[in-house]
Design a protein around this motif. Structure first.
Motif, mmCIF file in Angstrom:
data_model
loop_
_atom_site.group_PDB
_atom_site.id
_atom_site.type_symbol
_atom_site.label_atom_id
_atom_site.label_comp_id
_atom_site.label_asym_id
_atom_site.label_seq_id
_atom_site.Cartn_x
_atom_site.Cartn_y
_atom_site.Cartn_z
ATOM 1 N N PHE A 1 1.337 34.610 -70.562
ATOM 2 C CA PHE A 1 1.792 33.281 -69.471
ATOM 3 C C PHE A 1 2.946 33.330 -68.610
ATOM 4 C CE2 PHE A 1 4.650 33.719 -73.403
ATOM 5 C CZ PHE A 1 6.002 33.539 -72.908
ATOM 6 N N ASP A 2 3.370 34.365 -67.570
ATOM 7 C CA ASP A 2 4.153 34.351 -67.255
ATOM 8 C C ASP A 2 4.533 35.833 -67.013
ATOM 9 O OD1 ASP A 2 5.916 33.451 -65.171
ATOM 10 O OD2 ASP A 2 7.795 33.371 -66.437
ATOM 11 N N CYS A 3 4.790 36.171 -65.765
ATOM 12 C CA CYS A 3 5.111 37.555 -65.280
ATOM 13 C C CYS A 3 5.772 38.008 -63.503
ATOM 14 C CB CYS A 3 3.910 38.416 -65.029
ATOM 15 S SG CYS A 3 4.380 39.986 -64.645
ATOM 16 N N SER A 4 6.774 38.193 -64.125
ATOM 17 C CA SER A 4 7.672 38.317 -62.840
ATOM 18 C C SER A 4 6.990 39.276 -61.650
ATOM 19 C CB SER A 4 9.483 38.648 -62.878
ATOM 20 O OG SER A 4 9.298 39.728 -63.345
ATOM 21 N N ARG A 5 6.420 40.328 -62.232
ATOM 22 C CA ARG A 5 5.992 41.047 -61.654
ATOM 23 C C ARG A 5 4.868 40.519 -60.406
ATOM 24 N NH1 ARG A 5 8.911 46.024 -62.253
ATOM 25 N NH2 ARG A 5 9.902 46.029 -64.093
ATOM 26 N N ASP A 6 3.834 39.653 -60.755
ATOM 27 C CA ASP A 6 2.865 38.985 -60.630
ATOM 28 C C ASP A 6 3.303 38.313 -59.188
ATOM 29 O OD1 ASP A 6 1.587 40.131 -62.598
ATOM 30 O OD2 ASP A 6 0.992 38.535 -63.367
#
Length: 455
Positions: A67-72
């Motif tokens: 649901f969330d990813c800083s790497r994306d």
């Protein structure tokens, strides 16, 4: 050591694996945040409360849905840990990590998104999994110039902080280069710590502390013992120092709004006197604190009658003039101009305000503005020889500046001319080369034609 692939992503199985292979990092040991280390970090320090941390993270539901990813986003995330800026699970989990560590946290709803969840992303009352990598961390900067850096070892209680004028009881341990030079219990008034041999960096940090807090302050020389050092502590000039400070107790001073006008006017002469004493001994920052205290107290007050209003205005005017003089000594020229402007609003032709503003502008290389101030001083007091001398100084500076401009522009024009000449010469050579090549080609063509046709 477990990895994402090792963790089954359904509720009961994930909980069982985390319980078997992980550790409970919650203070209450209620299984609210369970940690599984995927990659060990570097040996050494861990973040402290208030540190600025930088992390990469991926958040998933127990179904495995991300649901969330800083790497994306290709951008790490920064926050001050332990300050309630992020999920409770993050504050708890990151404090357990080392630099470079990668780990996975299983977080119960009450430590994550709660009973409400997050619309379109997190169902209500959902446990979630976060994989986190701690990239770096550093202490909390308490000043814009980075002169005071704080790291909190023990969080304090409550939400109240000492204010200006508060009486504080602290335990201090000061060190420099690994050597302990100060260890004591001491009481002092916030804004007047140097009376007890305590550097102003400690004084300035007090209004950020809570009762029971223990923190480490890293002080640059400006906020420590400055260019003079502290001979009694065997500390030389321009040394960085470290203070561990425990705020044992404090008694807040009355705020401005808690005092009536009579009380403020009764206290004002003593505050002004204290500021003057600090100024005379060269403790300009401490003097600034006293004069600013008077401005805060009185700038919004209206007196009862002409006499009381004049007394208020006299205190405010004197405070701004004294602040301008202090800031001149510590070379904060923008503050000088600001305080002089406020003094001039109160008294349009104040000689001291005009002169001090002129000095600040001169030192900021604003020669024309400075000269205008000094000329206005002479209109107020024709016999002010200092202002007359500064006008001559401004005229000389303006002339020097113009001469420097002439040299600069002359050098620029000379370089442009040399560049143009060089470009022109290169172009002429290229044109000659082209013409020569063309002539050669014409000659070859003629010889070819002479062979192709009978003479």
């Amino acid at each position: 050591m477990t990895t994402d692939q090792d963790l089954p992503m359904d509720g009961p199985s994930a909980t069982a694996v985390f319980a078997a292979k992980g550790i409970d990092v919650t203070p209450d040991k209620d299984q609210g945040v369970i940690k599984v280390v995927k990659r060990q970090g570097l040996d050494g320090d861990r973040p402290m409360i208030g540190d600025r941390v930088t992390v990469h993270y991926t958040g998933k539901l127990l179904t495995g849905k991300k649901f969330d990813c800083s790497r994306d986003r290709k951008e790490p995330f920064c926050f001050n840990v332990g300050k309630g800026q992020v999920l409770k699970a993050w504050d708890i989990g990151v404090l357990s990590m080392q630099r470079g560590e990668v780990c996975t946290f299983l977080c119960k709803p009450e430590y994550a998104y709660g009973s409400a969840g997050n619309p379109d992303k997190i169902p209500p009352s959902s446990s979630v999994v976060f994989e986190m990598e701690l990239l770096k961390f550093e202490g909390e900067m308490l000043t814009d110039d980075g002169g005071i850096l704080r790291r909190i070892k023990v969080k304090g209680d409550g939400y109240s902080n000492p204010n200006d004028g508060a009486t504080v009881d602290v335990h201090l341990e000061g060190s420099c280069g690994g050597r302990l030079f100060d260890c004591r219990d001491v009481s002092f008034i916030v804004g007047e710590a140097e009376d007890k041999g305590i550097p102003r960096g400690v004084d300035q940090a007090m209004d950020k502390m809570q009762k029971g807090e223990c923190c480490v302050l890293y002080l640059k020389p400006k906020y420590g013992f400055g260019s003079e050092g502290k001979p009694e502590y065997k500390i030389g000039p321009d040394k960085d120092i470290i203070y561990e400070v425990t705020l044992k107790d404090f008694q807040r001073a009355k705020e401005s709004w808690e005092m009536d006008l009579k009380e403020k006017l009764d206290l004002a002469p003593g505050v002004k006197h204290k500021g003057n004493q600090y100024f005379k001994t060269g403790r300009y920052y401490q003097a600034v604190t006293q004069y600013q205290r008077l401005v805060v107290w009185l700038e919004m007050e209206c007196g009862n009658g002409v006499e009381q209003q004049k007394r208020i205005q006299d205190f405010i005017l004197t405070s701004h003039l004294n602040l301008a003089l202090c800031f001149l000594r510590i070379k904060e020229f923008t503050q000088v101009v600001d305080n002089c402007n406020k003094a001039i609003e109160l008294e349009e032709n104040n000689e001291k305000a005009l002169y001090r503003r002129g000095l600040a502008r001169l030192l900021r290389n604003e020669f024309s503005l400075a000269m205008a101030d000094f000329q206005q001083v002479l209109q107020v007091n024709h016999s002010n020889r200092a202002a007359r001398a500064q006008i001559s100084n401004c005229q000389r500076k303006i002339k020097e500046h113009h001469e420097q401009d002439k040299k600069t522009y002359a050098n620029m024009f000379q370089k442009f001319a040399e560049w143009d000449a060089k470009i022109g010469k290169t172009k002429r050579r290229r044109d000659e080369s082209v013409r020569s090549g063309m002539n050669g080609e014409v000659g070859i063509k003629r010889r070819r034609r002479s062979r192709d046709y009978p003479s």
